[in-house]
Write a protein that holds these residues in place. Structure first.
Motif, PDB file in Angstrom:
ATOM      1  N   VAL A 200     -33.748  74.352  -8.230  1.00  0.00           N
ATOM      2  CA  VAL A 200     -34.260  74.881  -6.977  1.00  0.00           C
ATOM      3  C   VAL A 200     -35.102  73.796  -6.311  1.00  0.00           C
ATOM      4  O   VAL A 200     -36.199  73.470  -6.770  1.00  0.00           O
ATOM      5  N   HIS A 201     -34.567  73.239  -5.252  1.00  0.00           N
ATOM      6  CA  HIS A 201     -35.267  72.211  -4.488  1.00  0.00           C
ATOM      7  C   HIS A 201     -36.175  72.904  -3.473  1.00  0.00           C
ATOM      8  O   HIS A 201     -35.717  73.757  -2.699  1.00  0.00           O
ATOM      9  N   VAL A 202     -37.427  72.529  -3.481  1.00  0.00           N
ATOM     10  CA  VAL A 202     -38.418  73.162  -2.609  1.00  0.00           C
ATOM     11  C   VAL A 202     -39.095  72.092  -1.776  1.00  0.00           C
ATOM     12  O   VAL A 202     -39.466  71.029  -2.294  1.00  0.00           O
ATOM     13  N   ARG A 203     -39.240  72.384  -0.492  1.00  0.00           N
ATOM     14  CA  ARG A 203     -40.000  71.499   0.389  1.00  0.00           C
ATOM     15  C   ARG A 203     -41.086  72.316   1.072  1.00  0.00           C
ATOM     16  O   ARG A 203     -40.814  73.400   1.605  1.00  0.00           O
ATOM     17  N   PRO A 425     -21.089  62.697   4.897  1.00  0.00           N
ATOM     18  CA  PRO A 425     -20.963  62.679   3.428  1.00  0.00           C
ATOM     19  C   PRO A 425     -22.253  62.300   2.724  1.00  0.00           C
ATOM     20  O   PRO A 425     -22.526  62.785   1.613  1.00  0.00           O
ATOM     21  N   SER A 426     -23.077  61.440   3.347  1.00  0.00           N
ATOM     22  CA  SER A 426     -24.340  61.074   2.707  1.00  0.00           C
ATOM     23  C   SER A 426     -25.293  62.256   2.677  1.00  0.00           C
ATOM     24  O   SER A 426     -26.027  62.451   1.696  1.00  0.00           O
ATOM     25  N   ILE A 427     -25.295  63.073   3.726  1.00  0.00           N
ATOM     26  CA  ILE A 427     -26.157  64.263   3.750  1.00  0.00           C
ATOM     27  C   ILE A 427     -25.694  65.272   2.699  1.00  0.00           C
ATOM     28  O   ILE A 427     -26.513  65.851   1.962  1.00  0.00           O
ATOM     29  N   VAL A 428     -24.390  65.505   2.602  1.00  0.00           N
ATOM     30  CA  VAL A 428     -23.877  66.444   1.603  1.00  0.00           C
ATOM     31  C   VAL A 428     -24.188  65.942   0.196  1.00  0.00           C
ATOM     32  O   VAL A 428     -24.625  66.709  -0.671  1.00  0.00           O
ATOM     33  N   ALA A 429     -23.992  64.646  -0.040  1.00  0.00           N
ATOM     34  CA  ALA A 429     -24.269  64.096  -1.372  1.00  0.00           C
ATOM     35  C   ALA A 429     -25.739  64.226  -1.731  1.00  0.00           C
ATOM     36  O   ALA A 429     -26.094  64.475  -2.891  1.00  0.00           O
ATOM     37  N   GLU A 430     -26.606  64.071  -0.748  1.00  0.00           N
ATOM     38  CA  GLU A 430     -28.045  64.167  -0.999  1.00  0.00           C
ATOM     39  C   GLU A 430     -28.499  65.609  -1.209  1.00  0.00           C
ATOM     40  O   GLU A 430     -29.263  65.902  -2.139  1.00  0.00           O
ATOM     41  N   LEU A 431     -28.051  66.507  -0.357  1.00  0.00           N
ATOM     42  CA  LEU A 431     -28.586  67.867  -0.338  1.00  0.00           C
ATOM     43  C   LEU A 431     -27.735  68.881  -1.099  1.00  0.00           C
ATOM     44  O   LEU A 431     -28.243  69.921  -1.511  1.00  0.00           O
TER      45      LEU A 431
END
Length: 778
Positions: A200-203, A425-431
């Motif tokens: 669970v990534h939380v910001r 693709p960089s956003i999908v790979a990161e998030l």
């Protein structure tokens, strides 16, 4: 935390209209319609009469009272502004927007007054904004002479070959004040795996000394973040796996994330998804899934009217037709939470295009930053949904650049490659590394390959419909067909509502496709006779649409596992129009829908190239006796063969037709039937225009039953493609089946659902009850 909606008391105004009441969420068109200031944009030629709306500036204004609530911060949260907006509170500009696809949050505590406050949202013309960006950045080629690539807005608002040009403006998603103290849960992004592992990534919007507490499946974990972002990990032992429909159940687990008194709640499913990029196979929990898909367009040009109930109705139509995947097409929207949560519950896979379609898109600022912001928001927002299995960069833009003559027109200007091959693709790979990304459709897997190569990746087939007879589908041996379609008119009641023509003619239906009416008639080919009346045109073109798509689906399903998916263009419509849809703009099922239900059945018999192909898309073997009969049009059996068969799970078994049934004595007077368990098919040996059908004769009667009528038809002659159209008598009536072929002595029972009292005799007469070989007579 305290949230207060600001949905009441709004007034809409422009220099042309003066002031009228406004509904929020909503849009200018729906407000003008509710006020009686315009006619329904979907009727007759009102679309063209209302073009001025998209070129007008509009102002929304409301007043509200506010009292201090004890919190440190208050934000104005705008979940959707369409599109070019300036927001002021008590006369102070607090923000400007130019992206329908994202939300905005503006700190306003310092501007709120105790007592009365005024909120104003001014919308500039989307046309003016887009045309100004085009003038700055240079022309870009596209499928339509409209400026939609220059604004982050639903592209099909500017018109499509199935949709009207109705350029909207308005507060189209909720708006309100959110008050909070301390730190705030700015983003929660849970990523779950089939082994029970949850990250669970939380910001947070600011650091907090309080721990993040996560609970799911009876397991709790907590962590105090170092700074404003972090991950809380836990593992649920032996989780029940989430499967697509047809492969298993869809268990969902409640997940809660708490920070002090704040709580985020959602539901997750445990499953893994992979993409076999060489064969283009979607694999769920290690099992390849044959995709029985449909393309999804926005269900209304005015999306605020699309409720959860309406989505549930449309999804029920999809699942009842055997569909297991919805492709959210790139000329539309990131859909609502209701859309994805319903898909989670029903086991409908979702292929999500990023919103780019059929044009070269500039990559300069401010557009690039807007694209990045919207992509980050929605990749994070949708991460919890197990139904979402693929992110796709665009619709047909890679093909356009390679094959549609764009390169000379671009003269080196940007066209979107940086989005599809780098940024997205960089956003999908990161998030969201739990899901695959595919740069576009069609696409063959590498930038230097022809995008629409049937041997690789995904293809779109549009030579059929545009130029070729639908039998050309048989010439393709694709890996995965992500778009293919054939047009047909909407239901009679839909057409009757949308047109004031009396009598109706083929020209009464909205038709947005280039040469669409000519293509409808040309597409009949040698398959069906030429219509002489409107009633014949309506029936025959609907029938031809159903047959064309069934032919293509059956060909491609019989190629499994070489071909692992078909996504029909399209499930739904946004207004009443002749189009490629199976469900028309008023939500009525066209004959294509019934053909789709047969072609997408778990078990299918299809006759192809001298063989019976048995498609078994279930987890159990299909065993029994395949009964093949060659019969005369009078019903007499001419030859019969019984073949013992065993089709393994998730396989196709091909059975050569024995000579006695493979070759007719007289193709014009014989039919072939094939039956196995509940699956059956009827095929002619010649095109219907060459068959010596007798005039239709039958005994038909209708009786009142709870909820409607039961119509029983017993054939005295062959009845080819028997159909019942109760919406001609009651616009709300529906029928459970269509396009049935009966041989003499056979019967069919149709269940008609209606709340009205109908004339039973009318349900058994032409044109309500009809078939291909003339009208049905009682």
């Amino acid at each position: 935390m305290n949230h207060r909606p600001l949905h009441s008391g709004w007034i809409l105004s422009s220099e042309r209209t003066g002031e009228i009441p406004a509904s929020v969420p909503g849009c200018v068109h729906t407000d003008l319609l509710a006020a009686g200031a315009i006619g329904d944009p979907y009727l007759d030629d009102n679309e063209h009469r209302l073009a001025w709306i998209g070129r007008t500036d509009w102002t929304y204004r409301t007043s509200f009272t506010w009292e201090p609530d004890g919190h440190e911060h208050t934000d104005l949260v705008c979940e959707g502004l369409d599109t070019v907006a300036a927001v002021t509170l008590n006369g102070v500009l607090i923000g400007e927007t130019a992206n329908q696809h994202r939300s905005y949050r503006f700190p306003v505590r310092h501007l709120l007054r105790e007592g009365a406050n005024e909120l104003v949202v001014r919308f500039a013309s989307a046309y003016a904004y887009a045309e100004a960006r085009r003038a700055e950045l240079g022309e870009r080629p596209g499928a339509y002479d409209e400026p939609y690539p220059f604004i982050r807005k639903m592209a099909c608002n500017f018109g499509w070959d199935w949709g009207p040009t109705l350029v909207t403006a308005g507060i189209w998603r909720p708006i309100g004040l959110e008050s909070w103290s301390g730190a705030r849960l700015a983003e929660v992004r849970p990523l779950a795996r089939a082994d029970g592992h949850v990250r669970v990534h939380v910001r947070l919007d600011r650091p907090s000394e309080e721990p993040i507490v996560v609970t799911v499946g009876g397991v709790t974990a907590e962590r105090r973040l170092d700074g404003q972002a972090g991950v809380v990990e836990l593992r649920v032992p032996d989780p029940e796996l989430w499967w697509p429909r047809g492969h298993g159940e869809q268990p969902l687990y409640d997940l809660a994330v708490r920070l002090g008194e704040q709580e985020w709640r959602g539901r997750i499913g445990f499953r893994d998804v992979e993409l076999d990029r060489d064969a283009f196979r979607i694999i769920i929990n290690g099992v390849p899934v044959f995709v029985r898909g449909v393309n999804w367009i926005p269900d209304d040009c005015f999306p605020s009217r699309v409720t959860r109930e309406r989505l549930a109705e449309r999804f029920a139509q999809a699942t009842a037709a055997g569909v297991n995947l919805l492709r959210v097409w790139g000329g539309g929207l990131y859909e609502s939470e209701d859309f994805y949560s319903l898909a989670d519950e029903l086991g409908l896979l979702v292929w999500q295009d990023f919103p780019f379609a059929c044009a070269a898109y500039p990559e300069e600022e401010p557009l690039r930053s807007e694209v990045e912001a919207e992509a980050r928001q929605h990749v994070a927002r949708l991460a919890a949904h197990p139904s979402l299995v693929l992110w796709c960069g665009n619709n047909e833009n890679l093909e356009g650049h390679a094959d549609w003559g764009w390169q000379d027109k671009l003269a080196g200007r940007s066209w979107g490659a940086g989005y599809y091959h780098d940024l997205l693709p960089s956003i999908v790979a990161e998030l969201d590394p739990t899901r695959p990304y595919w740069p576009g459709s069609p696409y063959s897997g590498a930038p230097d390959l022809p995008p629409n190569d049937p041997a690789r990746g995904t293809i779109h087939i549009w030579d059929v419909w545009n130029r070729e007879d639908y039998l050309r589908y048989a010439a393709y041996r694709p890996r995965f067909v992500a778009e293919f379609g054939f047009q047909g008119p909407p239901a009679y009641a839909t057409l009757r509502r949308a047109s004031s023509d009396d009598p109706l003619t083929p020209g009464s239906s909205h038709q947005k496709a280039v040469d669409g009416q000519d293509k409808l008639l040309r597409g009949l080919g040698d398959h069906l006779p030429r219509p002489e009346t409107f009633d014949d045109w309506h029936y025959l073109t609907q029938l031809n649409q159903a047959r064309a798509m069934a032919f293509g689906i059956e060909r491609f399903r019989a190629l499994m596992p070489h071909c692992m998916g078909t996504i029909v263009w399209q499930l739904n419509d946004c207004w009443p129009v002749t189009s490629w849809s199976a469900v028309d703009g008023d939500g009525r099922r066209k004959p294509l829908w019934y053909a789709l239900r047969r072609a997408y059945a778990d078990r299918l018999i299809t006759i192809q190239d001298g063989e019976a192909a048995l498609v078994n898309d279930t987890g159990e073997p299909w065993t029994g006796e395949l009964r093949l009969e060659r019969r005369g049009l009078d019903g007499r059996p001419l030859a019969k063969e019984v073949v013992a068969v065993h089709a393994a799970p998730r396989s196709v078994l091909r059975v050569a037709l024995p000579p006695s049934v493979a070759t007719p004595d007289d193709p014009a007077r014989e039919l072939l039937t094939a039956r196995l368990d509940g699956a059956a098919t009827v095929r002619g040996y010649a095109e219907d225009t060459a068959v010596a059908y007798p005039p239709a004769a039958c005994d038909a009667h209708a009786e009142r039953v709870p909820g409607g009528y039961r119509v029983t038809v017993t054939a005295a002659s062959v009845l080819r493609e028997l159909a019942l159209f109760p919406d001609r008598l009651d616009p709300d009536a529906s029928v459970d089946d269509q396009l049935v072929t009966l041989l003499p002595g056979e019967s069919a029972v149709f269940e008609v659902r209606t709340a009205r009292e109908l004339d039973p005799a009318a349900l058994t007469r032409f044109p309500v009850l009809r078939c291909l070989n003339e009208e049905v007579r009682t």
